[in-house]
Design a protein around this motif. Structure first.
Motif, PDB file in Angstrom:
ATOM      1  N   ALA A   1       0.798  -1.227   0.000  1.00 48.01           N
ATOM      2  CA  ALA A   1       0.000   0.000   0.000  1.00 48.01           C
ATOM      3  C   ALA A   1       0.830   1.276   0.000  1.00 48.01           C
ATOM      4  O   ALA A   1       0.257   2.356  -0.073  1.00 48.01           O
ATOM      5  CB  ALA A   1      -0.934   0.001   1.210  1.00 48.01           C
ATOM      6  N   ARG A   2       2.139   1.203   0.083  1.00 53.47           N
ATOM      7  CA  ARG A   2       3.004   2.377  -0.006  1.00 53.47           C
ATOM      8  C   ARG A   2       4.147   2.034  -0.937  1.00 53.47           C
ATOM      9  O   ARG A   2       4.735   0.960  -0.820  1.00 53.47           O
ATOM     10  CB  ARG A   2       3.538   2.783   1.373  1.00 53.47           C
ATOM     11  CG  ARG A   2       2.470   3.330   2.317  1.00 53.47           C
ATOM     12  CD  ARG A   2       1.965   4.696   1.835  1.00 53.47           C
ATOM     13  NE  ARG A   2       1.019   5.296   2.770  1.00 53.47           N
ATOM     14  CZ  ARG A   2      -0.295   5.092   2.744  1.00 53.47           C
ATOM     15  NH1 ARG A   2      -0.807   4.260   1.842  1.00 53.47           N
ATOM     16  NH2 ARG A   2      -1.094   5.692   3.604  1.00 53.47           N
TER      17      ARG A   2
ATOM     18  N   LEU B   1      -5.159  -0.835  -5.458  1.00 52.36           N
ATOM     19  CA  LEU B   1      -5.274  -0.895  -6.922  1.00 52.36           C
ATOM     20  C   LEU B   1      -4.238  -1.817  -7.558  1.00 52.36           C
ATOM     21  O   LEU B   1      -3.963  -1.702  -8.754  1.00 52.36           O
ATOM     22  CB  LEU B   1      -5.172   0.508  -7.541  1.00 52.36           C
ATOM     23  CG  LEU B   1      -6.219   1.532  -7.097  1.00 52.36           C
ATOM     24  CD1 LEU B   1      -5.924   2.888  -7.730  1.00 52.36           C
ATOM     25  CD2 LEU B   1      -7.622   1.073  -7.449  1.00 52.36           C
ATOM     26  N   GLY B   2      -3.675  -2.729  -6.794  1.00 54.53           N
ATOM     27  CA  GLY B   2      -2.726  -3.679  -7.371  1.00 54.53           C
ATOM     28  C   GLY B   2      -3.418  -4.657  -8.309  1.00 54.53           C
ATOM     29  O   GLY B   2      -4.643  -4.807  -8.297  1.00 54.53           O
ATOM     30  N   ALA B   3      -2.630  -5.338  -9.125  1.00 55.50           N
ATOM     31  CA  ALA B   3      -3.198  -6.263 -10.109  1.00 55.50           C
ATOM     32  C   ALA B   3      -2.377  -7.533 -10.255  1.00 55.50           C
ATOM     33  O   ALA B   3      -2.556  -8.270 -11.217  1.00 55.50           O
ATOM     34  CB  ALA B   3      -3.327  -5.567 -11.466  1.00 55.50           C
ATOM     35  N   ALA B   4      -1.487  -7.806  -9.308  1.00 54.28           N
ATOM     36  CA  ALA B   4      -0.639  -8.992  -9.431  1.00 54.28           C
ATOM     37  C   ALA B   4      -1.463 -10.269  -9.523  1.00 54.28           C
ATOM     38  O   ALA B   4      -1.112 -11.197 -10.264  1.00 54.28           O
ATOM     39  CB  ALA B   4       0.325  -9.071  -8.254  1.00 54.28           C
TER      40      ALA B   4
ATOM     41  N   MET C   1      -4.048   0.335 -15.225  1.00 54.50           N
ATOM     42  CA  MET C   1      -5.358   0.218 -15.865  1.00 54.50           C
ATOM     43  C   MET C   1      -6.474   0.320 -14.834  1.00 54.50           C
ATOM     44  O   MET C   1      -7.536   0.906 -15.106  1.00 54.50           O
ATOM     45  CB  MET C   1      -5.442  -1.092 -16.648  1.00 54.50           C
ATOM     46  CG  MET C   1      -4.523  -1.148 -17.854  1.00 54.50           C
ATOM     47  SD  MET C   1      -4.525  -2.790 -18.626  1.00 54.50           S
ATOM     48  CE  MET C   1      -2.832  -2.893 -19.243  1.00 54.50           C
ATOM     49  N   ARG C   2      -6.246  -0.235 -13.645  1.00 55.17           N
ATOM     50  CA  ARG C   2      -7.234  -0.073 -12.572  1.00 55.17           C
ATOM     51  C   ARG C   2      -7.360   1.405 -12.187  1.00 55.17           C
ATOM     52  O   ARG C   2      -8.466   1.901 -11.978  1.00 55.17           O
ATOM     53  CB  ARG C   2      -6.837  -0.900 -11.351  1.00 55.17           C
ATOM     54  CG  ARG C   2      -6.894  -2.392 -11.557  1.00 55.17           C
ATOM     55  CD  ARG C   2      -6.770  -3.138 -10.227  1.00 55.17           C
ATOM     56  NE  ARG C   2      -7.955  -2.898  -9.388  1.00 55.17           N
ATOM     57  CZ  ARG C   2      -8.028  -3.217  -8.088  1.00 55.17           C
ATOM     58  NH1 ARG C   2      -6.984  -3.763  -7.482  1.00 55.17           N
ATOM     59  NH2 ARG C   2      -9.133  -2.981  -7.412  1.00 55.17           N
ATOM     60  N   LEU C   3      -6.237   2.104 -12.080  1.00 56.56           N
ATOM     61  CA  LEU C   3      -6.293   3.530 -11.778  1.00 56.56           C
ATOM     62  C   LEU C   3      -7.079   4.281 -12.840  1.00 56.56           C
ATOM     63  O   LEU C   3      -7.944   5.104 -12.513  1.00 56.56           O
ATOM     64  CB  LEU C   3      -4.883   4.102 -11.660  1.00 56.56           C
ATOM     65  CG  LEU C   3      -4.824   5.622 -11.481  1.00 56.56           C
ATOM     66  CD1 LEU C   3      -3.844   6.029 -10.406  1.00 56.56           C
ATOM     67  CD2 LEU C   3      -4.462   6.317 -12.801  1.00 56.56           C
ATOM     68  N   LEU C   4      -6.811   4.013 -14.108  1.00 61.80           N
ATOM     69  CA  LEU C   4      -7.513   4.714 -15.176  1.00 61.80           C
ATOM     70  C   LEU C   4      -9.013   4.439 -15.117  1.00 61.80           C
ATOM     71  O   LEU C   4      -9.829   5.335 -15.384  1.00 61.80           O
ATOM     72  CB  LEU C   4      -6.942   4.314 -16.536  1.00 61.80           C
ATOM     73  CG  LEU C   4      -5.510   4.771 -16.814  1.00 61.80           C
ATOM     74  CD1 LEU C   4      -5.014   4.179 -18.124  1.00 61.80           C
ATOM     75  CD2 LEU C   4      -5.388   6.286 -16.826  1.00 61.80           C
TER      76      LEU C   4
END
Length: 288
Positions: free
Chosen positions: A22-23, A110-113, A174-177
């Motif tokens: 998260a950071r 917003l991670g996507a791993a 892409m999650r951020l967008l």
């Protein structure tokens, strides 16, 4: 500047991170003002940027007049094989694909791993157990065009292993967008508006080369080298930094590059950029 577009007042470069957690020390935000002066770093609200804090910062500038560049790929390749993830029922344009990725992720910040890990071996290369790496080397039309013109070592969002991989950062981006939503247009997926803030995809190596840094040796890690790079972009010397890491200096140099080049009509109308490419894959600002 593209015909009819008012000049931008500020130029922002965001060095991005797809790391778990998260950071993220790998995130750096720099801004250069149209009126001149050196680019400067924007301090994170809690000392170290999170992706959600970066999202909030960007959404808070929706009513401004900023060109905001993010250093990640805005979509996977689609045109080369006719689908983002062949064999999987995915949408066929970028904005819907961002929503598709976001729905399938519950990673922190917003991670996507997890999106990549669930598809390893089928769509993403995460190690030798997935077979021959060459099987995953597919490219967007922008990447193929850039690489064919001597742009650099090929990279793909399907390669998710190693220090140079861009997959995790790109899918987190892409999650951020998706969460930016309609607050800001994302060029060229959205048309360039006549005014207001706009998000574009950047590649910090383009800025580094324009600043006189050699191919393969584009990282700046000391004050003198940073000032030399900024001078090559017609920028004033920087204010001293607490730490000279690649993320901070990449963001500063790229913000200065955006300021020096955003007025160029050719960067907003690359000859190889078609409406289909724009809608489905996007394009890196600065590739012509």
């Amino acid at each position: 500047m593209a015909s009819g577009r008012e000049p931008f007042a500020h130029f922002v470069a965001i060095d991005w991170s797809g790391a778990k957690g998260a950071r993220h020390p790998g995130i750096a935000v720099a801004v250069a003002d149209a009126g001149g002066g050196p680019p400067r770093l924007i301090a994170a609200p809690d000392g170290v940027w999170s992706r959600r804090a970066a999202l909030d910062w960007v959404r808070g500038r929706a009513d401004g007049n900023m060109l905001i560049g993010f250093d990640f790929s805005f979509a996977p390749p689609r045109i080369e094989r006719g689908a983002y993830l062949p064999g999987e029922a995915t949408p066929d344009h970028a904005r819907a694909f961002w929503a598709y990725v976001d729905r399938d992720c519950n990673d922190a910040d917003l991670g996507a791993a997890s999106f990549l890990e669930r598809r390893r071996g089928r769509h993403f290369y995460l190690g030798a157990a997935d077979g021959a790496k060459a099987r995953f080397m597919h490219f967007r039309r922008c990447e193929a065009h850039f690489n064919a013109r001597g742009g650099g070592k090929p990279s793909t969002v399907y390669d998710a292993i190693g220090a140079a991989q861009v997959a995790k950062a790109s899918f987190a981006g892409m999650r951020l967008l998706h969460h930016v939503g309609d607050a800001l247009p994302v060029w060229p997926i959205d048309p360039l508006p006549r005014g207001g803030s706009v998000i574009v995809e950047i590649y910090t190596a383009i800025a580094a080369r324009a600043a006189g840094l050699r191919k393969g040796l584009s990282k700046v890690r000391d004050p003198a080298a940073l000032d030399a790079a900024l001078a090559a972009l017609d920028s004033a010397p920087h204010a001293p930094l607490a730490r000279y890491d690649d993320h901070a200096t990449d963001a500063l140099v790229t913000a200065a590059w955006l300021r020096a080049n955003a007025h160029r009509p050719d960067l907003w109308a690359p000859p190889a950029l078609t409406p289909e490419i724009a809608r489905s894959e996007g394009w890196t600002f600065g590739v012509i």
